[in-house]
Design an enzyme around this catalytic site. Structure first.
Site, PDB file in Angstrom:
ATOM      1  N   ASP A 183      12.324 -10.328  -1.462  1.00 37.07           N
ATOM      2  CA  ASP A 183      11.804  -9.667  -0.031  1.00 37.07           C
ATOM      3  C   ASP A 183      13.334  -9.753   0.833  1.00 37.07           C
ATOM      4  O   ASP A 183      14.180 -10.374   0.774  1.00 37.07           O
ATOM      5  CB  ASP A 183      11.121 -10.765   0.995  1.00 37.07           C
ATOM      6  CG  ASP A 183       9.973 -10.457   2.102  1.00 37.07           C
ATOM      7  OD1 ASP A 183       8.882 -10.707   2.173  1.00 37.07           O
ATOM      8  OD2 ASP A 183      10.493 -10.351   3.187  1.00 37.07           O
ATOM      9  N   TYR A 199       2.160   6.791   8.635  1.00 38.60           N
ATOM     10  CA  TYR A 199       1.146   5.329   7.987  1.00 38.60           C
ATOM     11  C   TYR A 199       0.546   6.347   6.920  1.00 38.60           C
ATOM     12  O   TYR A 199       0.531   5.854   5.871  1.00 38.60           O
ATOM     13  CB  TYR A 199       0.987   4.343   9.175  1.00 38.60           C
ATOM     14  CG  TYR A 199       0.797   3.049   8.092  1.00 38.60           C
ATOM     15  CD1 TYR A 199       1.095   2.445   7.672  1.00 38.60           C
ATOM     16  CD2 TYR A 199      -1.288   2.491   7.959  1.00 38.60           C
ATOM     17  CE1 TYR A 199       0.980   1.259   6.323  1.00 38.60           C
ATOM     18  CE2 TYR A 199      -1.829   1.637   7.121  1.00 38.60           C
ATOM     19  CZ  TYR A 199       0.150   0.298   6.350  1.00 38.60           C
ATOM     20  OH  TYR A 199      -1.104  -0.266   5.757  1.00 38.60           O
ATOM     21  N   LYS A 202       0.763   5.947   2.783  1.00 38.47           N
ATOM     22  CA  LYS A 202       0.307   5.565   2.105  1.00 38.47           C
ATOM     23  C   LYS A 202      -0.843   6.309   1.096  1.00 38.47           C
ATOM     24  O   LYS A 202      -1.425   6.399  -0.110  1.00 38.47           O
ATOM     25  CB  LYS A 202      -1.322   4.227   2.341  1.00 38.47           C
ATOM     26  CG  LYS A 202      -0.583   3.095   3.461  1.00 38.47           C
ATOM     27  CD  LYS A 202      -0.648   2.288   1.923  1.00 38.47           C
ATOM     28  CE  LYS A 202       1.176   1.438   2.664  1.00 38.47           C
ATOM     29  NZ  LYS A 202       1.155  -0.183   1.519  1.00 38.47           N
TER      30      LYS A 202
HETATM   31  N1  LIG Z   1      -2.121  -6.415   6.797  1.00 40.30           N
HETATM   32  C1  LIG Z   1      -3.233  -5.138   6.772  1.00 40.30           C
HETATM   33  O1  LIG Z   1      -4.169  -5.305   7.547  1.00 40.30           O
HETATM   34  C2  LIG Z   1      -2.567  -4.566   5.930  1.00 40.30           C
HETATM   35  C3  LIG Z   1      -4.185  -3.760   5.314  1.00 40.30           C
HETATM   36  C4  LIG Z   1      -3.597  -2.504   4.216  1.00 40.30           C
HETATM   37  C5  LIG Z   1      -2.403  -2.685   3.735  1.00 40.30           C
HETATM   38  N2  LIG Z   1      -1.693  -3.736   4.133  1.00 40.30           N
HETATM   39  C6  LIG Z   1      -0.038  -3.126   3.178  1.00 40.30           C
HETATM   40  O2  LIG Z   1      -0.212  -4.224   3.060  1.00 40.30           O
HETATM   41  C7  LIG Z   1       1.717  -4.570   3.141  1.00 40.30           C
HETATM   42  C8  LIG Z   1       1.986  -5.726   4.321  1.00 40.30           C
HETATM   43  O3  LIG Z   1       1.975  -7.031   3.627  1.00 40.30           O
HETATM   44  P1  LIG Z   1       0.937  -7.974   5.067  1.00 40.30           P
HETATM   45  O4  LIG Z   1      -0.250  -7.382   5.159  1.00 40.30           O
HETATM   46  O5  LIG Z   1       0.956  -9.245   3.915  1.00 40.30           O
HETATM   47  O6  LIG Z   1       2.325  -8.016   5.678  1.00 40.30           O
HETATM   48  P2  LIG Z   1       3.497  -9.426   6.017  1.00 40.30           P
HETATM   49  O7  LIG Z   1       3.515  -8.594   7.700  1.00 40.30           O
HETATM   50  O8  LIG Z   1       2.776 -10.737   6.308  1.00 40.30           O
HETATM   51  O9  LIG Z   1       3.942  -9.504   4.957  1.00 40.30           O
HETATM   52  C9  LIG Z   1       4.663  -7.954   4.787  1.00 40.30           C
HETATM   53  C10 LIG Z   1       6.351  -8.018   3.482  1.00 40.30           C
HETATM   54  O10 LIG Z   1       7.343  -7.542   3.254  1.00 40.30           O
HETATM   55  C11 LIG Z   1       8.886  -7.388   3.997  1.00 40.30           C
HETATM   56  N3  LIG Z   1       9.032  -6.612   3.645  1.00 40.30           N
HETATM   57  C12 LIG Z   1       9.217  -5.262   4.406  1.00 40.30           C
HETATM   58  N4  LIG Z   1       9.838  -4.667   3.954  1.00 40.30           N
HETATM   59  C13 LIG Z   1      10.573  -4.563   2.737  1.00 40.30           C
HETATM   60  C14 LIG Z   1      11.315  -4.312   1.986  1.00 40.30           C
HETATM   61  N5  LIG Z   1      11.781  -3.306   2.375  1.00 40.30           N
HETATM   62  N6  LIG Z   1      11.853  -4.690   0.402  1.00 40.30           N
HETATM   63  C15 LIG Z   1      11.290  -6.541   0.430  1.00 40.30           C
HETATM   64  N7  LIG Z   1       9.797  -6.865   1.257  1.00 40.30           N
HETATM   65  C16 LIG Z   1      10.050  -5.990   2.229  1.00 40.30           C
HETATM   66  C17 LIG Z   1       8.784  -8.362   4.712  1.00 40.30           C
HETATM   67  O11 LIG Z   1       9.743  -9.104   5.235  1.00 40.30           O
HETATM   68  C18 LIG Z   1       7.642  -9.705   5.299  1.00 40.30           C
HETATM   69  O12 LIG Z   1       7.463 -10.599   4.401  1.00 40.30           O
HETATM   70  C19 LIG Z   1       2.345  -3.476   3.012  1.00 40.30           C
HETATM   71  O13 LIG Z   1       2.548  -2.685   1.849  1.00 40.30           O
HETATM   72  C20 LIG Z   1       1.191  -2.370   4.034  1.00 40.30           C
HETATM   73  O14 LIG Z   1       0.542  -2.011   3.978  1.00 40.30           O
HETATM   74  C21 LIG Z   1      -2.127  -4.544   4.840  1.00 40.30           C
END
Ligand SMILES: NC(=O)c1ccc[n+]([C@@H]2O[C@H](COP(=O)([O-])OP(=O)(O)OC[C@H]3O[C@@H](n4cnc5c(N)ncnc54)[C@H](O)[C@@H]3O)[C@@H](O)[C@H]2O)c1
Length: 279
Positions: free
Chosen positions: A72, A180, A184
């Site tokens: 991360d 976004y 995706k």
């Molecule tokens: N939460 C939702 O509703 C949802 C729905 C569909 C898809 N997603 C996808 O899930 C992922 C986000 O995860 P989450 O919802 O658990 O969010 P979150 O914000 O809890 O966690 C995201 C994590 O990714 C880390 N991060 C961001 N950019 C990074 C990078 N370049 N390298 C390494 N780490 C990085 C951040 O520091 C954070 O810890 C994304 O890919 C998002 O498109 C989320």
């Protein structure tokens, strides 16, 4: 990520037959307490693992026997997740030079969860090229770099499994989310194309496509869509997908796709969205 304010599309139940919350699909997420060693001894990398679904996945994979590298940009958060796993008796390190460090500590990576990613909620005409490039770098190029770095070792080890986090947004468009949604969509097809190119060399690659999930990312999206006037209230989400997803709902799907339980599943898009995509 939420569908446009459509009259029909968002409704799980016909108008006038609103259910009580307790009647809605699924109820609260149920903790998975059955551990069956499905990733026993497997060197596993999870990106975006300091928070939300990535953190839930790293912990679940470790509980299933994986040796987890927690990757991360939030180094302190990654270390905290790795420490929590170790305290529970699992094997985990937080890494910044991700693949080399993970391989040095745990051996060739045979399970990769490409989960890291970010969000953009902004009217299309306000987007800048810099914002466009930055989100594609975070959501798409990151998968390319991680996968390219991991595959040589994975192939030498005889194969493995990759899961990429896509989204309902890969196929359901939302006003204010052109950037976004496009990113995706690219993740969606990236995984399918990798699956086809490497199928006969023992590598499976699939996507998990979450609906709205209760993480910092999901909460931010709900706030920002609401501010733009796109319906994303609790009731809108309940109608579209029964309830807000929990990180473990997605972690369990990622576990299935990384484990041998899904040995004949590759190039698939698995929607974990409480039926959002089925309505
Ligand atoms: N939460 C939702 O509703 C949802 C729905 C569909 C898809 N997603 C996808 O899930 C992922 C986000 O995860 P989450 O919802 O658990 O969010 P979150 O914000 O809890 O966690 C995201 C994590 O990714 C880390 N991060 C961001 N950019 C990074 C990078 N370049 N390298 C390494 N780490 C990085 C951040 O520091 C954070 O810890 C994304 O890919 C998002 O498109 C989320």
């Amino acid at each position: 990520m939420l569908a446009a304010p459509s009259k029909n599309k968002l409704h799980l139940f016909p108008p006038g037959t609103k259910k009580k919350k307790s009647d809605m699909l699924g109820g609260p997420a149920v903790e998975c307490d059955r551990r069956t060693g499905r990733l026993e001894g497997r060197s596993t990398i999870v990106t975006g693992a300091a928070s939300g679904m990535g953190a839930a996945s790293a912990k679940l994979f470790a509980a299933e026997g994986a040796k987890v590298a927690v990757v991360d940009v939030n180094a302190a958060g990654a270390e905290a997740v790795a420490a929590e796993i170790r305290a529970a008796g699992g094997v985990a390190i937080a890494v910044s030079e991700a693949v080399a460090a993970a391989e040095a500590a745990h051996g060739p990576c045979v399970c990769l969860f490409n989960h890291a990613g970010g969000l953009s909620v902004k009217p299309f005409l306000d987007l800048t090229l810099a914002e466009w490039d930055a989100l594609f770098a975070k959501n798409v190029t990151s998968m390319f770099l991680m996968t390219r770095a991991v595959l040589p070792g994975m192939l030498k080890a005889g194969g493995g499994a990759i899961v990429c986090t896509s989204s309902i947004s890969a196929v359901f468009a939302t006003p204010g989310e052109v950037l976004y949604d496009a990113s995706k969509g690219a993740c969606h097809m990236f995984a399918r194309a990798v699956a086809v190119e490497f199928r006969d060399r023992g590598v499976r690659c699939n996507t998990v496509c979450p609906g709205f999930v209760d993480t910092p990312h999901g909460r931010k999206e709900i706030r920002e869509l609401t501010a733009l006037g796109v319906p994303a209230s609790e009731q809108d989400i309940a109608e579209a997908q029964g309830r807000l997803g929990q990180p473990d709902d997605i972690a369990k799907v990622a576990l299935f796709l990384l484990s041998d339980d899904s040995s004949f599943v590759t190039g698939s898009h698995v929607f974990a969205d409480g039926g959002f995509s089925a309505v």
